[in-house]
Write an enzyme that holds these catalytic residues in place. Structure first.
Site, short mmCIF file in Angstrom:
data_model
loop_
_atom_site.label_atom_id
_atom_site.label_comp_id
_atom_site.label_asym_id
_atom_site.label_seq_id
_atom_site.Cartn_x
_atom_site.Cartn_y
_atom_site.Cartn_z
N LYS A 104 45.49 48.39 31.71
CA LYS A 104 45.77 48.02 30.56
C LYS A 104 45.94 49.24 29.54
O LYS A 104 45.48 50.13 29.70
CB LYS A 104 44.59 47.21 29.89
CG LYS A 104 44.16 45.87 30.46
CD LYS A 104 42.89 45.30 29.70
CE LYS A 104 43.11 43.75 30.25
NZ LYS A 104 42.91 43.66 31.58
N ASP A 141 48.70 45.18 32.64
CA ASP A 141 48.36 43.76 32.43
C ASP A 141 48.56 43.36 30.90
O ASP A 141 48.90 44.51 29.89
CB ASP A 141 46.71 43.96 32.44
CG ASP A 141 46.22 43.67 33.77
OD1 ASP A 141 46.67 43.02 34.16
OD2 ASP A 141 45.31 44.29 34.20
N GLN A 170 52.01 36.56 29.44
CA GLN A 170 51.26 35.05 29.49
C GLN A 170 52.11 34.03 28.93
O GLN A 170 52.75 33.91 27.81
CB GLN A 170 50.05 35.48 28.46
CG GLN A 170 49.38 36.63 29.00
CD GLN A 170 48.37 37.20 28.03
OE1 GLN A 170 46.84 36.92 28.32
NE2 GLN A 170 48.67 37.80 26.84
N ARG A 191 54.12 39.58 36.51
CA ARG A 191 52.92 38.75 36.90
C ARG A 191 52.92 37.57 35.90
O ARG A 191 52.78 37.70 34.76
CB ARG A 191 51.56 39.62 36.72
CG ARG A 191 50.30 38.79 37.11
CD ARG A 191 49.11 39.67 36.80
NE ARG A 191 48.88 40.51 37.63
CZ ARG A 191 48.06 41.55 37.50
NH1 ARG A 191 47.82 42.06 36.32
NH2 ARG A 191 48.20 42.58 38.64
N LYS A 194 48.68 32.11 32.84
CA LYS A 194 48.64 31.34 31.58
C LYS A 194 48.29 31.92 30.17
O LYS A 194 48.75 31.86 29.14
CB LYS A 194 47.71 29.91 31.78
CG LYS A 194 48.47 29.22 33.17
CD LYS A 194 47.46 27.88 33.16
CE LYS A 194 48.08 26.92 34.24
NZ LYS A 194 47.42 25.83 34.44
N GLY A 195 47.31 32.78 30.45
CA GLY A 195 46.66 33.77 29.40
C GLY A 195 45.36 33.34 28.93
O GLY A 195 44.98 32.11 29.18
N ALA A 196 44.41 34.13 28.66
CA ALA A 196 43.16 33.83 28.41
C ALA A 196 42.69 34.57 27.08
O ALA A 196 41.49 34.02 26.71
CB ALA A 196 42.18 34.87 29.59
N HIS A 234 45.39 29.61 39.92
CA HIS A 234 44.64 29.07 40.87
C HIS A 234 44.98 27.46 40.62
O HIS A 234 44.34 26.45 41.27
CB HIS A 234 43.13 29.20 40.52
CG HIS A 234 42.79 30.74 40.33
ND1 HIS A 234 42.57 31.34 39.28
CD2 HIS A 234 42.52 31.59 41.33
CE1 HIS A 234 42.48 32.63 39.61
NE2 HIS A 234 42.28 32.93 40.72
N ARG A 295 33.39 39.37 27.54
CA ARG A 295 34.60 39.14 26.86
C ARG A 295 35.58 38.17 27.35
O ARG A 295 36.30 37.43 26.54
CB ARG A 295 35.08 40.57 26.51
CG ARG A 295 34.31 41.48 25.67
CD ARG A 295 35.26 42.65 25.25
NE ARG A 295 35.49 43.25 26.28
CZ ARG A 295 34.48 44.33 26.75
NH1 ARG A 295 33.57 44.66 26.15
NH2 ARG A 295 34.63 45.20 27.89
N ARG A 296 35.69 37.98 28.52
CA ARG A 296 36.47 37.14 29.10
C ARG A 296 36.15 35.68 28.79
O ARG A 296 36.95 35.04 28.61
CB ARG A 296 36.41 37.10 30.74
CG ARG A 296 37.48 38.33 31.17
CD ARG A 296 39.00 38.06 31.09
NE ARG A 296 39.47 37.09 31.80
CZ ARG A 296 39.99 37.05 33.03
NH1 ARG A 296 40.05 38.39 33.78
NH2 ARG A 296 40.44 36.14 33.43
#
Length: 315
Positions: A104, A141, A170, A191, A194-196, A234, A295-296
């Site tokens: 990052k 990232d 994302q 890469r 979808k994004g988080a 996934h 945090r995720r």
């Protein structure tokens, strides 16, 4: 705002709760499932096992939020040592490098005031130069939307010297499809995820169906473009769509790959590899695993159910 978000963020910043959580045997088992360990010594056997199974790896060092230049320098030093150790695991006769690092730009100093973006580019150049000598790939990232343009500009600059440098995009961001058309036309490794992060509706799709539809549109752009798609998902529907498009576009395992998180859908990872597809596992390590994991979950509390389901799915 999801009511769980402030609770999870408070938990992430609570030393007392951290001590309680990290000393719980069940929690330790959860962490070992999703994080390779706290040190490179912990990472090494995990990396070797994954590579021996025919999978590739992308390793992310989990560090502190960088608020001082010395912290950015320390992150660079850790990544340099990591690249050295990963290079020793690389198989020289593979079509694409089996080992990669993910980084990052915030860890490299991007947020250090007015000079932050330039510092991050300088540090990323150091890592790319080291990686280039070692046949190790680098992927930058994605972070929250406020950093997207600076991140893409850094990748554009360095790809003139390191054309293999990749970036994560994302697809819940409304501008993702247009950005991908430019990146794919330039032949970039991308890469696709979808994004988080929890983003405002003005910049990001909010409904799952909208995010899925955007992912499929972006996937179509990548598969028909000149770039190297890395399908980070996934979701069985996204994987099936990628396989269909890859067949239509006559892409080989040297032309695209799947990516999944360490500890998630291990059986599916092995299935894809057994069928001859390239699959790279995103493997995080570092002493800051607690804050990273919390945090995720705070960024997108729906991940909580996802991780709990993964724990139950030992297949």
């Amino acid at each position: 705002m999801n009511p769980l978000r402030p609770v999870i963020l408070a938990a992430a910043n609570s030393p007392r709760l951290k001590r309680a959580v990290t000393r719980t045997p069940l929690t330790a088992a959860v962490v070992r499932r999703f994080v390779a360990g706290e040190t490179r010594a912990d990472l090494a056997p995990v990396a070797r096992e994954l590579l021996a199974s025919g999978r590739m790896i992308s390793v992310d060092f989990l560090g502190e939020y960088t608020t001082e230049r010395s912290m950015a320098d320390a992150a660079v030093a850790e990544y340099v040592s990591l690249i050295d150790e990963l290079a020793a695991l690389e198989a020289p006769d593979t079509a694409v490098p089996c080992v990669e690092v993910s980084v990052k730009l915030s860890a490299l100093g991007q947020s250090l005031g007015q000079d932050g973006p330039a510092i991050a580019v300088e540090n990323l150049h150091k890592l790319c130069s080291k990686a280039d000598e070692s046949r190790v790939w680098v992927t930058v990232d994605a972070e929250d939307h406020t950093t997207t343009e600076e991140t893409l500009e850094a990748v554009r600059q360095l790809r003139t010297e390191f054309p293999w440098l990749a970036v994560a995009v994302q697809t819940y961001l409304r501008a993702a499809e247009d950005r991908l058309r430019e990146l794919a036309a330039a032949g970039t490794r991308i890469r696709l995820c979808k994004g988080a992060y929890q983003e405002p509706e003005t910049v990001a799709f909010q409904r799952a169906a909208e995010v899925d539809a955007s992912y499929l549109r972006c996937l179509d752009v990548l598969m028909r473009g000149k770039g190297y798609p890395m399908i980070a998902s996934h979701d069985p529907a996204m994987i099936d769509a990628a396989l269909t498009l890859a067949a239509e576009q006559h892409r080989t395992p040297a032309d695209f790959e799947f990516q999944m998180l360490y500890g998630i859908r291990d059986a599916e990872q092995r299935r894809l590899v057994s069928e001859g597809h390239g699959l790279r596992v995103y493997v995080p390590y570092g002493g800051q695993w607690y804050g990273y994991l919390m945090r995720r979950l705070a960024e997108r509390p729906a991940n909580l159910g996802f991780f709990l389901r993964a724990l139950a799915d030992r297949s």
